[in-house]
Design a protein around this motif. Structure first.
Motif, PDB file in Angstrom:
ATOM      1  N   ASP A 168       0.830  -1.213   0.000  1.00 40.71           N
ATOM      2  CA  ASP A 168       0.000   0.000   0.000  1.00 40.71           C
ATOM      3  C   ASP A 168       0.863   1.260   0.000  1.00 40.71           C
ATOM      4  O   ASP A 168       0.624   2.189  -0.783  1.00 40.71           O
ATOM      5  CB  ASP A 168      -0.921   0.009   1.223  1.00 40.71           C
ATOM      6  CG  ASP A 168      -2.046  -0.996   1.113  1.00 40.71           C
ATOM      7  OD1 ASP A 168      -2.325  -1.453  -0.012  1.00 40.71           O
ATOM      8  OD2 ASP A 168      -2.654  -1.329   2.149  1.00 40.71           O
ATOM      9  N   SER A 221       3.172   1.710  -3.224  1.00 40.16           N
ATOM     10  CA  SER A 221       2.389   2.115  -4.395  1.00 40.16           C
ATOM     11  C   SER A 221       1.859   3.533  -4.239  1.00 40.16           C
ATOM     12  O   SER A 221       1.642   4.232  -5.237  1.00 40.16           O
ATOM     13  CB  SER A 221       1.230   1.136  -4.619  1.00 40.16           C
ATOM     14  OG  SER A 221       0.363   1.094  -3.497  1.00 40.16           O
ATOM     15  N   ASP A 240       2.916   5.347 -10.234  1.00 41.20           N
ATOM     16  CA  ASP A 240       2.993   5.083 -11.674  1.00 41.20           C
ATOM     17  C   ASP A 240       3.965   3.961 -12.026  1.00 41.20           C
ATOM     18  O   ASP A 240       4.221   3.713 -13.209  1.00 41.20           O
ATOM     19  CB  ASP A 240       3.413   6.361 -12.419  1.00 41.20           C
ATOM     20  CG  ASP A 240       2.427   7.489 -12.231  1.00 41.20           C
ATOM     21  OD1 ASP A 240       1.212   7.193 -12.145  1.00 41.20           O
ATOM     22  OD2 ASP A 240       2.853   8.666 -12.158  1.00 41.20           O
ATOM     23  N   ASP A 276       5.114   0.242 -12.551  1.00 42.91           N
ATOM     24  CA  ASP A 276       4.621  -1.103 -12.789  1.00 42.91           C
ATOM     25  C   ASP A 276       5.809  -2.047 -12.979  1.00 42.91           C
ATOM     26  O   ASP A 276       6.936  -1.617 -13.245  1.00 42.91           O
ATOM     27  CB  ASP A 276       3.720  -1.153 -14.020  1.00 42.91           C
ATOM     28  CG  ASP A 276       2.374  -0.477 -13.779  1.00 42.91           C
ATOM     29  OD1 ASP A 276       1.945  -0.410 -12.610  1.00 42.91           O
ATOM     30  OD2 ASP A 276       1.765  -0.001 -14.761  1.00 42.91           O
ATOM     31  N   TYR A 279       7.323  -5.770 -14.779  1.00 41.30           N
ATOM     32  CA  TYR A 279       7.171  -6.765 -15.840  1.00 41.30           C
ATOM     33  C   TYR A 279       8.182  -7.873 -15.595  1.00 41.30           C
ATOM     34  O   TYR A 279       9.391  -7.625 -15.487  1.00 41.30           O
ATOM     35  CB  TYR A 279       7.396  -6.145 -17.217  1.00 41.30           C
ATOM     36  CG  TYR A 279       6.315  -5.174 -17.635  1.00 41.30           C
ATOM     37  CD1 TYR A 279       5.198  -5.612 -18.363  1.00 41.30           C
ATOM     38  CD2 TYR A 279       6.395  -3.827 -17.284  1.00 41.30           C
ATOM     39  CE1 TYR A 279       4.203  -4.715 -18.734  1.00 41.30           C
ATOM     40  CE2 TYR A 279       5.404  -2.932 -17.652  1.00 41.30           C
ATOM     41  CZ  TYR A 279       4.310  -3.383 -18.379  1.00 41.30           C
ATOM     42  OH  TYR A 279       3.318  -2.501 -18.741  1.00 41.30           O
ATOM     43  N   HIS A 299       2.763  -8.515 -16.930  1.00 43.30           N
ATOM     44  CA  HIS A 299       2.578  -7.250 -16.211  1.00 43.30           C
ATOM     45  C   HIS A 299       2.115  -7.517 -14.776  1.00 43.30           C
ATOM     46  O   HIS A 299       1.207  -8.319 -14.536  1.00 43.30           O
ATOM     47  CB  HIS A 299       1.545  -6.375 -16.925  1.00 43.30           C
ATOM     48  CG  HIS A 299       1.167  -5.141 -16.160  1.00 43.30           C
ATOM     49  ND1 HIS A 299       0.011  -5.049 -15.414  1.00 43.30           N
ATOM     50  CD2 HIS A 299       1.821  -3.960 -16.001  1.00 43.30           C
ATOM     51  CE1 HIS A 299      -0.045  -3.860 -14.849  1.00 43.30           C
ATOM     52  NE2 HIS A 299       1.035  -3.180 -15.200  1.00 43.30           N
ATOM     53  N   ILE A 300       2.764  -6.849 -13.836  1.00 43.86           N
ATOM     54  CA  ILE A 300       2.386  -6.949 -12.424  1.00 43.86           C
ATOM     55  C   ILE A 300       2.106  -5.538 -11.919  1.00 43.86           C
ATOM     56  O   ILE A 300       2.944  -4.642 -12.076  1.00 43.86           O
ATOM     57  CB  ILE A 300       3.503  -7.599 -11.580  1.00 43.86           C
ATOM     58  CG1 ILE A 300       3.801  -9.011 -12.086  1.00 43.86           C
ATOM     59  CG2 ILE A 300       3.101  -7.648 -10.104  1.00 43.86           C
ATOM     60  CD1 ILE A 300       4.920  -9.690 -11.338  1.00 43.86           C
ATOM     61  N   ALA A 301       0.931  -5.327 -11.319  1.00 43.74           N
ATOM     62  CA  ALA A 301       0.547  -4.009 -10.831  1.00 43.74           C
ATOM     63  C   ALA A 301       1.517  -3.542  -9.746  1.00 43.74           C
ATOM     64  O   ALA A 301       2.213  -4.344  -9.114  1.00 43.74           O
ATOM     65  CB  ALA A 301      -0.880  -4.036 -10.292  1.00 43.74           C
ATOM     66  N   ALA A 302       1.535  -2.222  -9.540  1.00 43.21           N
ATOM     67  CA  ALA A 302       2.499  -1.631  -8.605  1.00 43.21           C
ATOM     68  C   ALA A 302       2.408  -2.236  -7.217  1.00 43.21           C
ATOM     69  O   ALA A 302       3.425  -2.631  -6.631  1.00 43.21           O
ATOM     70  CB  ALA A 302       2.285  -0.122  -8.550  1.00 43.21           C
ATOM     71  N   LYS A 303       1.203  -2.337  -6.680  1.00 44.49           N
ATOM     72  CA  LYS A 303       1.050  -2.827  -5.310  1.00 44.49           C
ATOM     73  C   LYS A 303       1.545  -4.258  -5.172  1.00 44.49           C
ATOM     74  O   LYS A 303       2.296  -4.586  -4.243  1.00 44.49           O
ATOM     75  CB  LYS A 303      -0.415  -2.727  -4.886  1.00 44.49           C
ATOM     76  CG  LYS A 303      -0.666  -3.168  -3.461  1.00 44.49           C
ATOM     77  CD  LYS A 303      -2.125  -2.953  -3.072  1.00 44.49           C
ATOM     78  CE  LYS A 303      -2.382  -3.437  -1.654  1.00 44.49           C
ATOM     79  NZ  LYS A 303      -3.788  -3.217  -1.248  1.00 44.49           N
ATOM     80  N   SER A 304       1.152  -5.125  -6.097  1.00 46.30           N
ATOM     81  CA  SER A 304       1.578  -6.523  -6.042  1.00 46.30           C
ATOM     82  C   SER A 304       3.080  -6.651  -6.239  1.00 46.30           C
ATOM     83  O   SER A 304       3.754  -7.449  -5.563  1.00 46.30           O
ATOM     84  CB  SER A 304       0.842  -7.342  -7.120  1.00 46.30           C
ATOM     85  OG  SER A 304      -0.557  -7.307  -6.917  1.00 46.30           O
ATOM     86  N   GLY A 305       3.630  -5.848  -7.146  1.00 48.11           N
ATOM     87  CA  GLY A 305       5.064  -5.885  -7.388  1.00 48.11           C
ATOM     88  C   GLY A 305       5.871  -5.469  -6.175  1.00 48.11           C
ATOM     89  O   GLY A 305       6.896  -6.077  -5.858  1.00 48.11           O
TER      90      GLY A 305
END
Length: 428
Positions: A140, A143, A148, A150, A152, A157-163
């Motif tokens: 949280d 991100s 912005d 992201d 890879y 592609h992995i979203a910012a929070k998950s990454g």
């Protein structure tokens, strides 16, 4: 002949040994002991205790106050007093029976093998979910700081929070391989310092960066009281770690002083953060106060970046009892070091998976506070103490006090769990 005090000190530092090729028994007459003292000093234990009690809770405490209103602060002090008392009860249980070495041992001593198993499962689930919450918190805040960005991985592609959750897990992983509480205390010292820095940064943002302290808030919000109580209970969920800290001390008779200092410091910092956050953001307070802060101010960035230190400082300490429980079953049959490395690594990977699947920090921690923290930090210590000490056989003031605390813990568990589950289901 040694005097009585010296005999007690010698007996209290005895720890169980695992037999080569077999599991350790649970009864006193089935266990061999050796006089090996813990190596943690008073200051080491204070840092570990402060680190176990403080950290993630300080970020969610303004949200808890916003949920319940100003009068819910009374509930914070009541829960702090109750959990401090139950911490002392844990110590008393271990003093009555020096063969008790861990939190599950208390349940086993009080209610037999079944009691020990139930306590062990409850404790391990709680600590596991708290560790998972650390990773959600990291995702949280990272991100929020870098919205912005992201990731890879091999074209995926992995979203910012998950990454960020995955990235932080990789950073934390080496600390989870440490198994010395004396060494962990130095990491814990950084966690305590982080708490002070976060509190100072929040105050600076309100006083000097234009956020202000203009929100009046509500006197009481009856609908939010269950959530507030659950989060307050979550702030004091370190009881499963207390036996580990107690047995690690060189001078175990000083443990009561350690508890008092830890609870006093944490309650003061929790109260200050709750008041500051509620005055700054009112009913709009997020589940983590750092998510409310304007990221263009230096003070806000300091608070957010310092928050990132908390999981690194706390993760290994909070999962130590879980790791010990698993290692006790498997390490005698395999290479000890390799088995420990594998167990700690697999636990980290599994918490990452859960954090990615249930990214609801506020609701998840509220559920942990109600269902697990209230049980392990309030109800279980009282019930076990009643059984181990035998005071339930004679009615008195102490029995009334313990009974009231048990009843309070049960109410928090039932009501808070129901409300938290409804919130999580509504946001799936």
């Amino acid at each position: 002949m040694k005097d009585q005090k010296q005999q007690q000190e010698d007996y209290c530092v005895k720890i169980p040994l695992l037999f080569e090729g077999g599991d350790m028994g649970t009864k006193a007459d089935e266990v061999q002991y050796t006089n090996i003292a813990g190596n943690a000093s008073f200051m080491n234990t204070c840092f570990n205790g402060l680190n176990a009690l403080s950290g993630v809770g300080i970020l969610s405490i303004p949200y808890a106050l916003a949920s319940g209103g100003w009068l819910s602060l009374i509930l914070l002090f009541l829960i702090a007093s109750s959990t401090f008392y139950t911490g002392l009860l844990i110590k008393r249980c271990m003093d009555i029976d020096p063969t008790i070495r861990s939190y599950p041992d208390i349940g086993d001593r009080a209610f037999g093998k079944t009691g020990g198993t139930i306590v062990s499962i409850t404790v391990n689930i709680e600590l596991y979910m708290v560790a998972t919450g650390f990773l959600i918190l990291e995702g949280d805040n990272m991100s929020n700081l870098f919205p912005d960005m992201d990731f890879y991985i091999y074209g995926t592609h992995i979203a910012a929070k998950s990454g960020f959750v995955i990235l932080v897990a990789i950073i934390i992983l080496p600390t989870s391989w440490l198994n010395s509480l004396s060494i962990l205390s130095y990491i814990s010292a950084s966690g305590v310092l982080a708490t002070v820095i976060i509190l100072s940064s929040i105050f600076w943002a309100g006083a000097f960066d234009g956020v202000g302290f203009e929100e009046k808030g509500k006197l009481v919000n009856s609908n939010g009281i269950p959530s507030a109580i659950s989060l307050y209970a979550f702030c004091y969920c370190a009881h499963p770690v207390f036996p580990t800290l107690y047995t690690s001390m060189k001078k175990q008779h000083q443990f009561s002083k350690v508890l008092f200092l830890c609870f006093a410091f944490c309650t003061i910092t929790y109260s200050l953060m709750a008041v500051l956050g509620y005055l700054m953001f009112g009913s709009d307070a997020e589940s983590q106060i750092t998510l409310n802060l304007p990221t263009h101010h230096i003070s806000s960035r300091v608070a957010i970046c310092t928050t990132l230190v908390t999981p690194i400082a706390k993760y290994a300490l909070m999962l130590t009892p879980c790791v010990n429980a698993i290692e006790a079953r498997f390490q005698s049959s395999y290479n000890k070091r390799r088995c420990s490395f594998l167990i700690r690594t697999m636990l980290m990977i599994s918490t990452v998976i859960v954090a990615l699947a249930l990214p609801f920090f506020g609701y998840l921690m509220s559920l942990v506070g109600a269902l697990l923290s209230a049980t392990t930090s309030i109800t279980i210590p009282c019930l076990c103490y009643l059984r181990i000490s035998g005071i339930y056989r004679r009615f008195g003031v102490e029995v009334v006090v313990v009974g009231f605390v048990v009843l309070s813990g049960l109410v928090v568990a039932v009501v808070g769990t129901y409300v938290s589950l409804v919130d999580i289901i509504n946001h799936l």
